[in-house]
Design a protein around this motif. Structure first.
Motif, PDB file in Angstrom:
ATOM      1  N   ASN A 229       0.648  -1.192  -0.002  1.00  0.00           N
ATOM      2  CA  ASN A 229      -0.149   0.076  -0.164  1.00  0.00           C
ATOM      3  C   ASN A 229       0.843   1.348   0.068  1.00  0.00           C
ATOM      4  O   ASN A 229       1.567   1.504   0.930  1.00  0.00           O
ATOM      5  CB  ASN A 229      -1.073   0.034   1.236  1.00  0.00           C
ATOM      6  N   LEU A 230       0.802   1.996  -1.106  1.00  0.00           N
ATOM      7  CA  LEU A 230       1.750   3.123  -1.341  1.00  0.00           C
ATOM      8  C   LEU A 230       1.361   4.280  -0.340  1.00  0.00           C
ATOM      9  O   LEU A 230       2.509   4.926   0.172  1.00  0.00           O
ATOM     10  CB  LEU A 230       1.736   3.599  -2.752  1.00  0.00           C
ATOM     11  N   THR A 231       0.140   4.460  -0.174  1.00  0.00           N
ATOM     12  CA  THR A 231      -0.212   5.386   0.695  1.00  0.00           C
ATOM     13  C   THR A 231       0.277   5.368   2.062  1.00  0.00           C
ATOM     14  O   THR A 231       0.626   6.357   2.735  1.00  0.00           O
ATOM     15  CB  THR A 231      -1.985   5.469   0.597  1.00  0.00           C
ATOM     16  N   VAL A 232       0.006   4.165   2.649  1.00  0.00           N
ATOM     17  CA  VAL A 232       0.657   3.818   3.984  1.00  0.00           C
ATOM     18  C   VAL A 232       2.070   3.907   4.133  1.00  0.00           C
ATOM     19  O   VAL A 232       2.663   4.475   4.895  1.00  0.00           O
ATOM     20  CB  VAL A 232      -0.126   2.542   4.620  1.00  0.00           C
ATOM     21  N   ALA A 233       2.637   3.489   3.013  1.00  0.00           N
ATOM     22  CA  ALA A 233       4.346   3.606   2.946  1.00  0.00           C
ATOM     23  C   ALA A 233       4.722   4.937   3.156  1.00  0.00           C
ATOM     24  O   ALA A 233       5.588   5.248   3.686  1.00  0.00           O
ATOM     25  CB  ALA A 233       4.679   2.686   1.832  1.00  0.00           C
ATOM     26  N   ASN A 234       4.318   5.850   2.244  1.00  0.00           N
ATOM     27  CA  ASN A 234       4.374   7.098   2.187  1.00  0.00           C
ATOM     28  C   ASN A 234       4.250   7.944   3.322  1.00  0.00           C
ATOM     29  O   ASN A 234       4.954   9.019   3.772  1.00  0.00           O
ATOM     30  CB  ASN A 234       3.894   7.659   0.873  1.00  0.00           C
ATOM     31  N   ALA A 235       3.421   7.557   4.412  1.00  0.00           N
ATOM     32  CA  ALA A 235       2.980   8.123   5.494  1.00  0.00           C
ATOM     33  C   ALA A 235       3.894   7.718   6.789  1.00  0.00           C
ATOM     34  O   ALA A 235       3.753   8.314   7.453  1.00  0.00           O
ATOM     35  CB  ALA A 235       1.653   7.833   5.754  1.00  0.00           C
ATOM     36  N   GLN A 236       4.724   6.627   6.305  1.00  0.00           N
ATOM     37  CA  GLN A 236       5.514   6.169   7.514  1.00  0.00           C
ATOM     38  C   GLN A 236       6.956   6.925   7.405  1.00  0.00           C
ATOM     39  O   GLN A 236       7.084   7.430   6.635  1.00  0.00           O
ATOM     40  CB  GLN A 236       5.741   4.616   7.316  1.00  0.00           C
ATOM     41  N   ASP A 237       7.591   6.727   8.468  1.00  0.00           N
ATOM     42  CA  ASP A 237       8.865   7.279   8.467  1.00  0.00           C
ATOM     43  C   ASP A 237       9.824   6.406   7.563  1.00  0.00           C
ATOM     44  O   ASP A 237       9.582   5.265   7.454  1.00  0.00           O
ATOM     45  CB  ASP A 237       9.566   6.722   9.913  1.00  0.00           C
ATOM     46  N   PRO A 238      10.729   7.119   6.943  1.00  0.00           N
ATOM     47  CA  PRO A 238      11.427   6.235   5.732  1.00  0.00           C
ATOM     48  C   PRO A 238      12.049   5.212   6.386  1.00  0.00           C
ATOM     49  O   PRO A 238      12.743   4.373   5.712  1.00  0.00           O
ATOM     50  CB  PRO A 238      12.377   7.388   5.430  1.00  0.00           C
ATOM     51  N   SER A 239      12.641   5.026   7.646  1.00  0.00           N
ATOM     52  CA  SER A 239      13.136   4.029   8.365  1.00  0.00           C
ATOM     53  C   SER A 239      12.615   2.752   8.344  1.00  0.00           C
ATOM     54  O   SER A 239      13.109   1.718   8.665  1.00  0.00           O
ATOM     55  CB  SER A 239      14.068   4.579   9.743  1.00  0.00           C
ATOM     56  N   ILE A 240      11.187   2.850   8.124  1.00  0.00           N
ATOM     57  CA  ILE A 240      10.382   1.785   8.395  1.00  0.00           C
ATOM     58  C   ILE A 240      10.370   1.084   6.989  1.00  0.00           C
ATOM     59  O   ILE A 240       9.705   1.870   6.149  1.00  0.00           O
ATOM     60  CB  ILE A 240       8.858   1.988   9.110  1.00  0.00           C
ATOM     61  N   ASP A 241      10.428  -0.190   6.856  1.00  0.00           N
ATOM     62  CA  ASP A 241      10.165  -1.043   5.513  1.00  0.00           C
ATOM     63  C   ASP A 241       8.867  -1.004   5.354  1.00  0.00           C
ATOM     64  O   ASP A 241       7.892  -1.208   6.088  1.00  0.00           O
ATOM     65  CB  ASP A 241      10.752  -2.306   5.824  1.00  0.00           C
ATOM     66  N   PRO A 242       8.549  -0.847   3.952  1.00  0.00           N
ATOM     67  CA  PRO A 242       7.114  -1.217   3.581  1.00  0.00           C
ATOM     68  C   PRO A 242       6.645  -2.622   3.780  1.00  0.00           C
ATOM     69  O   PRO A 242       7.387  -3.409   3.737  1.00  0.00           O
ATOM     70  CB  PRO A 242       6.964  -0.717   1.999  1.00  0.00           C
ATOM     71  N   VAL A 243       5.452  -2.873   4.094  1.00  0.00           N
ATOM     72  CA  VAL A 243       4.992  -3.990   4.173  1.00  0.00           C
ATOM     73  C   VAL A 243       4.259  -4.455   2.900  1.00  0.00           C
ATOM     74  O   VAL A 243       3.205  -3.957   2.393  1.00  0.00           O
ATOM     75  CB  VAL A 243       3.709  -4.256   5.536  1.00  0.00           C
ATOM     76  N   TRP A 244       4.571  -5.837   2.631  1.00  0.00           N
ATOM     77  CA  TRP A 244       3.974  -6.347   1.430  1.00  0.00           C
ATOM     78  C   TRP A 244       3.044  -7.470   1.895  1.00  0.00           C
ATOM     79  O   TRP A 244       3.248  -8.074   2.950  1.00  0.00           O
ATOM     80  CB  TRP A 244       4.925  -7.054   0.526  1.00  0.00           C
ATOM     81  N   PHE A 245       1.806  -7.580   1.240  1.00  0.00           N
ATOM     82  CA  PHE A 245       0.829  -8.489   1.680  1.00  0.00           C
ATOM     83  C   PHE A 245       0.179  -9.117   0.680  1.00  0.00           C
ATOM     84  O   PHE A 245       0.047  -8.304  -0.404  1.00  0.00           O
ATOM     85  CB  PHE A 245      -0.034  -7.761   2.759  1.00  0.00           C
ATOM     86  N   GLU A 246      -0.421 -10.380   0.833  1.00  0.00           N
ATOM     87  CA  GLU A 246      -1.076 -10.839  -0.226  1.00  0.00           C
ATOM     88  C   GLU A 246      -2.692 -10.254  -0.730  1.00  0.00           C
ATOM     89  O   GLU A 246      -3.144 -10.293   0.412  1.00  0.00           O
ATOM     90  CB  GLU A 246      -1.553 -12.495   0.155  1.00  0.00           C
ATOM     91  N   LEU A 247      -2.719  -9.820  -1.699  1.00  0.00           N
ATOM     92  CA  LEU A 247      -4.143  -9.239  -2.067  1.00  0.00           C
ATOM     93  C   LEU A 247      -4.931 -10.358  -2.438  1.00  0.00           C
ATOM     94  O   LEU A 247      -6.244 -10.102  -1.835  1.00  0.00           O
ATOM     95  CB  LEU A 247      -3.949  -8.367  -3.422  1.00  0.00           C
ATOM     96  N   TYR A 248      -4.806 -11.646  -2.963  1.00  0.00           N
ATOM     97  CA  TYR A 248      -5.805 -12.465  -3.244  1.00  0.00           C
ATOM     98  C   TYR A 248      -5.031 -13.780  -3.899  1.00  0.00           C
ATOM     99  O   TYR A 248      -3.814 -13.607  -4.456  1.00  0.00           O
ATOM    100  CB  TYR A 248      -7.088 -12.060  -4.265  1.00  0.00           C
TER     101      TYR A 248
END
Length: 333
Positions: A229-248
């Protein structure tokens, strides 16, 4: 070079995984320009790219593919006993590759080559996976090329176990139908979502394939799509790795018995009439992009998405016209 950096990263993180690359339209410079082999002037030809691809891909591919990679950016290799990989350079069908205006009839003899490879595979009792970037039947793939490609798939429907593409950035698929029995589905082209972001979330797809065993079909048994989720990732601190999850997962979430052409055709038929199922497909198609979901999908949007599924020859719009008629009768619209 960027290609060296990318290939090295793939090798670093997947050191024991076989890799079968294919060329996309952004690999060349200027973008989209893939000259036919008869263009020998170094200021215009694509030999620099094909030579470099051959050098980089040699870390995974057998030496005997070198000549076809350097000639036209395509190759075939035996992945396992009974399974052959065919990597097509579909930039030769791309309407924005302006060299196709110079050489439009089977550039680099790629369709002639494909036909021969599939004939040899058929005689050897091999199944084939076709890998490429631009899906045939796409509106930006020349119609005559798409038509002739579909004829080849028809001829070798028992040999081609699956087709895999990208390019559209969307999570979708395409059905090939028999040219005589027009309603008989014969093959599936799986089109994976892109990691590239535009207004969508980045995504990728993992396929489960019938593996090496006596009598293996080498068919796609299931696939799952994963996004970030790009919106969530951009709202986080840059030091936090984005979370990948299964869509379906295709079988589970679409309630499919399998991913055979017949099952995928039945799924398509449901998408035309089942609003809830189509809404799910629409969300997956755009990788749950907030911007896309806010816009929704009206009758024109729905027609377009469904039309892509059943169009392998853009000159033949009969199935699209049928979709339009059915949707115009739909009480929702």
């Amino acid at each position: 070079m960027i290609i060296d950096r990318l290939m090295t990263l793939i090798q670093q993180y997947f050191p024991t995984v076989p890799v079968y690359p294919t060329l996309g339209n952004h690999e060349s410079h200027p973008v989209n320009t893939f000259a036919p082999p008869e263009i020998t002037d170094v200021e215009f030809n694509t030999a620099w790219l094909y030579d470099e691809a051959d050098r980089q891909w040699a870390r995974w591919l057998p030496a005997d593919v070198s000549s076809s990679v350097r000639y036209g950016g395509y190759y075939t290799a035996l992945a396992q006993p009974g399974l052959r990989i065919v990597s097509m350079n579909m930039n030769y069908c791309y309407i924005f590759n302006y060299w196709t205006y110079y050489k439009s009839q089977d550039p680099a003899s790629i369709l002639t080559w494909l036909n021969q490879v599939l004939e040899d595979a058929e005689l050897a009792g091999e199944k084939v996976h076709i890998l490429s970037h631009i899906p045939p039947g796409n509106l930006d793939c020349w119609t005559i090329f798409s038509r002739e490609f579909a004829k080849i798939i028809n001829r070798f429907e028992s040999t081609v176990a699956a087709q895999f593409y990208g390019h559209t950035h969307n999570d979708e698929y395409k059905i090939f139908y028999d040219l005589e029995e027009l309603n008989r589905p014969i093959n599936i082209a799986f089109v994976a979502p892109s990691l590239t972001t535009s207004s969508d979330n980045p995504g990728y797809r993992i396929y489960t394939v019938d593996g090496q065993r006596p009598g293996s079909t080498w068919a796609v048994l299931d696939h799952s799509s994963w996004i970030m989720n790009l919106t969530v990732a951009n709202a986080q601190d840059p030091s936090i790795d984005p979370v990948w999850f299964e869509l379906y997962q295709a079988k589970r979430d679409y309630a499919l018995t399998d991913l055979s052409p017949r099952s995928m055709d039945a799924f398509y038929q449901q998408l035309v009439t089942d609003d809830a199922l189509f809404q799910m497909y629409f969300e997956h198609y755009y990788k749950k992009s907030e911007e896309r979901l806010e816009k929704g999908c009206d009758i024109d949007c729905r027609t377009k998405l469904l039309c892509f599924i059943v169009t392998t020859d853009p000159l033949d719009q009969s199935r699209c016209q049928n979709i339009s008629q059915l949707l115009n009768q739909h009480p929702e619209f």
